[in-house]
Design a protein around this motif. Sequence first.
Motif, mmCIF file in Angstrom:
data_model
loop_
_atom_site.group_PDB
_atom_site.id
_atom_site.type_symbol
_atom_site.label_atom_id
_atom_site.label_comp_id
_atom_site.label_asym_id
_atom_site.label_seq_id
_atom_site.Cartn_x
_atom_site.Cartn_y
_atom_site.Cartn_z
ATOM 1 N N MET A 27 0.580 -1.341 -0.118
ATOM 2 C CA MET A 27 -0.026 0.313 -0.328
ATOM 3 C C MET A 27 1.190 1.145 -0.130
ATOM 4 O O MET A 27 1.920 1.486 1.089
ATOM 5 C CB MET A 27 -0.771 -0.279 1.565
ATOM 6 N N SER A 28 0.874 2.406 -0.559
ATOM 7 C CA SER A 28 1.442 3.564 -0.990
ATOM 8 C C SER A 28 1.245 4.071 -0.011
ATOM 9 O O SER A 28 -0.377 4.935 -0.390
ATOM 10 C CB SER A 28 1.297 3.770 -2.762
ATOM 11 N N SER A 29 1.996 4.659 1.012
ATOM 12 C CA SER A 29 1.627 6.131 1.791
ATOM 13 C C SER A 29 2.113 6.296 1.571
ATOM 14 O O SER A 29 3.192 7.079 1.415
ATOM 15 C CB SER A 29 1.635 5.697 3.021
ATOM 16 N N ARG A 30 1.661 8.388 1.060
ATOM 17 C CA ARG A 30 1.876 9.151 0.341
ATOM 18 C C ARG A 30 2.762 10.337 1.961
ATOM 19 O O ARG A 30 1.690 9.806 2.854
ATOM 20 C CB ARG A 30 1.300 10.073 -0.283
ATOM 21 N N ARG A 31 3.759 10.459 2.009
ATOM 22 C CA ARG A 31 4.300 10.850 3.464
ATOM 23 C C ARG A 31 4.987 12.421 2.820
ATOM 24 O O ARG A 31 5.504 12.420 1.566
ATOM 25 C CB ARG A 31 5.754 10.194 3.649
ATOM 26 N N SER A 32 4.390 13.517 2.730
ATOM 27 C CA SER A 32 4.384 14.404 2.748
ATOM 28 C C SER A 32 5.350 14.705 4.298
ATOM 29 O O SER A 32 5.294 15.685 5.035
ATOM 30 C CB SER A 32 3.715 15.336 2.218
ATOM 31 N N ARG A 33 6.714 15.267 2.807
ATOM 32 C CA ARG A 33 7.746 15.983 4.358
ATOM 33 C C ARG A 33 7.590 17.556 4.645
ATOM 34 O O ARG A 33 7.582 18.220 3.875
ATOM 35 C CB ARG A 33 8.978 15.529 3.979
ATOM 36 N N GLN A 34 7.507 17.688 5.450
ATOM 37 C CA GLN A 34 7.153 19.301 5.453
ATOM 38 C C GLN A 34 7.808 19.744 7.148
ATOM 39 O O GLN A 34 8.038 18.889 7.342
ATOM 40 C CB GLN A 34 5.394 19.825 5.703
ATOM 41 N N GLN A 35 7.916 20.809 7.543
ATOM 42 C CA GLN A 35 8.513 21.307 8.437
ATOM 43 C C GLN A 35 8.542 21.120 9.728
ATOM 44 O O GLN A 35 8.936 21.195 10.920
ATOM 45 C CB GLN A 35 8.810 22.973 8.625
ATOM 46 N N SER A 36 7.078 20.929 9.678
ATOM 47 C CA SER A 36 6.031 20.538 11.273
ATOM 48 C C SER A 36 6.750 19.241 11.198
ATOM 49 O O SER A 36 7.171 18.329 10.816
ATOM 50 C CB SER A 36 5.034 20.839 10.928
ATOM 51 N N GLY A 37 7.025 19.037 12.580
ATOM 52 C CA GLY A 37 7.203 17.317 13.340
ATOM 53 C C GLY A 37 6.528 16.152 12.744
ATOM 54 O O GLY A 37 7.187 15.127 13.464
ATOM 55 N N SER A 38 5.266 16.945 12.597
ATOM 56 C CA SER A 38 4.408 15.227 12.623
ATOM 57 C C SER A 38 4.142 14.982 10.404
ATOM 58 O O SER A 38 3.355 14.712 10.214
ATOM 59 C CB SER A 38 2.830 15.723 13.191
ATOM 60 N N SER A 39 5.476 14.356 10.040
ATOM 61 C CA SER A 39 5.507 13.768 8.920
ATOM 62 C C SER A 39 4.938 12.851 8.427
ATOM 63 O O SER A 39 5.179 12.019 7.629
ATOM 64 C CB SER A 39 6.545 14.718 8.222
ATOM 65 N N ARG A 40 5.335 11.533 9.688
ATOM 66 C CA ARG A 40 4.713 10.236 9.466
ATOM 67 C C ARG A 40 3.962 9.966 9.289
ATOM 68 O O ARG A 40 3.186 8.780 9.379
ATOM 69 C CB ARG A 40 5.404 9.603 10.191
ATOM 70 N N ILE A 41 2.133 10.849 9.153
ATOM 71 C CA ILE A 41 0.757 10.737 9.148
ATOM 72 C C ILE A 41 0.869 10.549 7.391
ATOM 73 O O ILE A 41 0.830 11.452 6.463
ATOM 74 C CB ILE A 41 0.053 11.881 9.834
ATOM 75 N N SER A 42 0.102 9.099 7.396
ATOM 76 C CA SER A 42 -0.309 8.829 5.754
ATOM 77 C C SER A 42 -1.874 9.308 6.106
ATOM 78 O O SER A 42 -2.513 9.943 6.614
ATOM 79 C CB SER A 42 -0.223 7.414 5.742
ATOM 80 N N ASP A 43 -1.903 9.679 4.516
ATOM 81 C CA ASP A 43 -3.481 10.430 4.238
ATOM 82 C C ASP A 43 -4.186 9.062 4.452
ATOM 83 O O ASP A 43 -5.425 9.154 4.427
ATOM 84 C CB ASP A 43 -2.836 10.921 2.911
ATOM 85 N N ASP A 44 -3.640 8.547 3.722
ATOM 86 C CA ASP A 44 -5.241 7.322 4.076
ATOM 87 C C ASP A 44 -5.382 7.134 5.241
ATOM 88 O O ASP A 44 -6.422 6.463 5.667
ATOM 89 C CB ASP A 44 -4.307 5.679 3.689
ATOM 90 N N GLN A 45 -4.639 7.538 6.670
ATOM 91 C CA GLN A 45 -4.707 6.688 7.707
ATOM 92 C C GLN A 45 -5.682 7.529 8.193
ATOM 93 O O GLN A 45 -6.545 7.547 9.037
ATOM 94 C CB GLN A 45 -4.104 6.994 8.171
ATOM 95 N N ILE A 46 -5.506 8.706 7.288
ATOM 96 C CA ILE A 46 -6.154 9.825 7.605
ATOM 97 C C ILE A 46 -8.089 9.887 7.167
ATOM 98 O O ILE A 46 -9.135 10.385 7.879
ATOM 99 C CB ILE A 46 -6.200 11.319 7.709
ATOM 100 N N ILE A 47 -7.999 9.151 5.951
ATOM 101 C CA ILE A 47 -9.265 9.474 5.166
ATOM 102 C C ILE A 47 -10.006 8.259 5.991
ATOM 103 O O ILE A 47 -11.030 9.011 6.310
ATOM 104 C CB ILE A 47 -9.149 8.833 3.766
ATOM 105 N N GLU A 48 -8.850 7.378 6.565
ATOM 106 C CA GLU A 48 -10.241 6.123 7.344
ATOM 107 C C GLU A 48 -10.809 6.858 8.498
ATOM 108 O O GLU A 48 -11.521 6.108 8.822
ATOM 109 C CB GLU A 48 -9.303 5.060 7.247
ATOM 110 N N LEU A 49 -9.758 7.508 9.098
ATOM 111 C CA LEU A 49 -10.534 8.325 10.380
ATOM 112 C C LEU A 49 -11.508 9.033 10.446
ATOM 113 O O LEU A 49 -12.283 8.755 10.949
ATOM 114 C CB LEU A 49 -8.891 8.372 11.236
#
Lengths: 92, 192
Positions: free
Chosen positions: A1-23
């Motif tokens: 499963m491809s989880s998109r990881r977007s690296r931003q300056q904030s520390g929370s960069s390991r949240i996948s979008d799919d996980q959020i969609i599911e929640l």
Amino acid sequence: MSSRRSRQQSGSSRISDDQIIELVSKLRQLVPEIRDRRSDKVSASKVLQETCNYIRNLHREVDDLSERLSQLLATIDADSAEASIIRSLINQ
Amino acid sequence: MSSLQSNVDSTNSETLQRSNPKKRRKIGHTNSPTLVPWRSDTQQRIYSSKLADALRHVLRRNHPPPPVKSNTGREVRETADRVLAATAKGRTRWSRAILASPLNRWKLRRMHKKVHKAATGLGKRPPETRRRLPVVQKKARLLSRLVPGCRKLSFPNLLEEATDYISALEMQVRAMTALTELLAGGTSQAAA
């Protein structure tokens, strides 16, 4: 499963979008406002907004119920209160 | 693929749960499967009995009723919240937050709201924290203020806490409604 990881300056960069969609979809099932409408075109911000409103409504209901309970408790004495509570536990 | 599967799973288990209230809610692969099944009758019964106990203590403490006491409602609310958090067995963050702050949460919250409102006019959002759209971020912040103890949580954890909190609140409303009707029915019987 491809989880998109977007690296931003904030520390929370390991949240996948799919996980959020599911929640978000899980949250959508809970809130009755959104659940009863057509559920495929609701945006995330609307889900969040309705969730906040729903939680506020629930808080207000609990507040009202606490007020009523406290008034009831004030007007009846301890004995009949305990009797009715015990009765309730038996009847359930 | 697997996210679709877990969605189907959760919907299936939800419909199953409606017909069989004792079945634990099966959440997908990522989350902890040991959350409390707030929809089951057993849970509600447990909560009701604990609440009745706690309220009896409150009643006994206030039994020579001080005539000027006007915040019994808040006491009841706090008791109900504490019992709710205790029923959650401390597995969720919001329950731990409720149990950890026995001080008057509402007074603190009201003061906090005033301070916060004064501060947001002056502060500016730094431009590099646009991880989500700002609208969603604002809503997420609102949500984190509503759920106790979740101000500094990451977004998915916040959503998870919120789902559990909503189910718990629904059960709280159901249980307190039942208790209120019971007590009201009891008083009318006693008076007759």
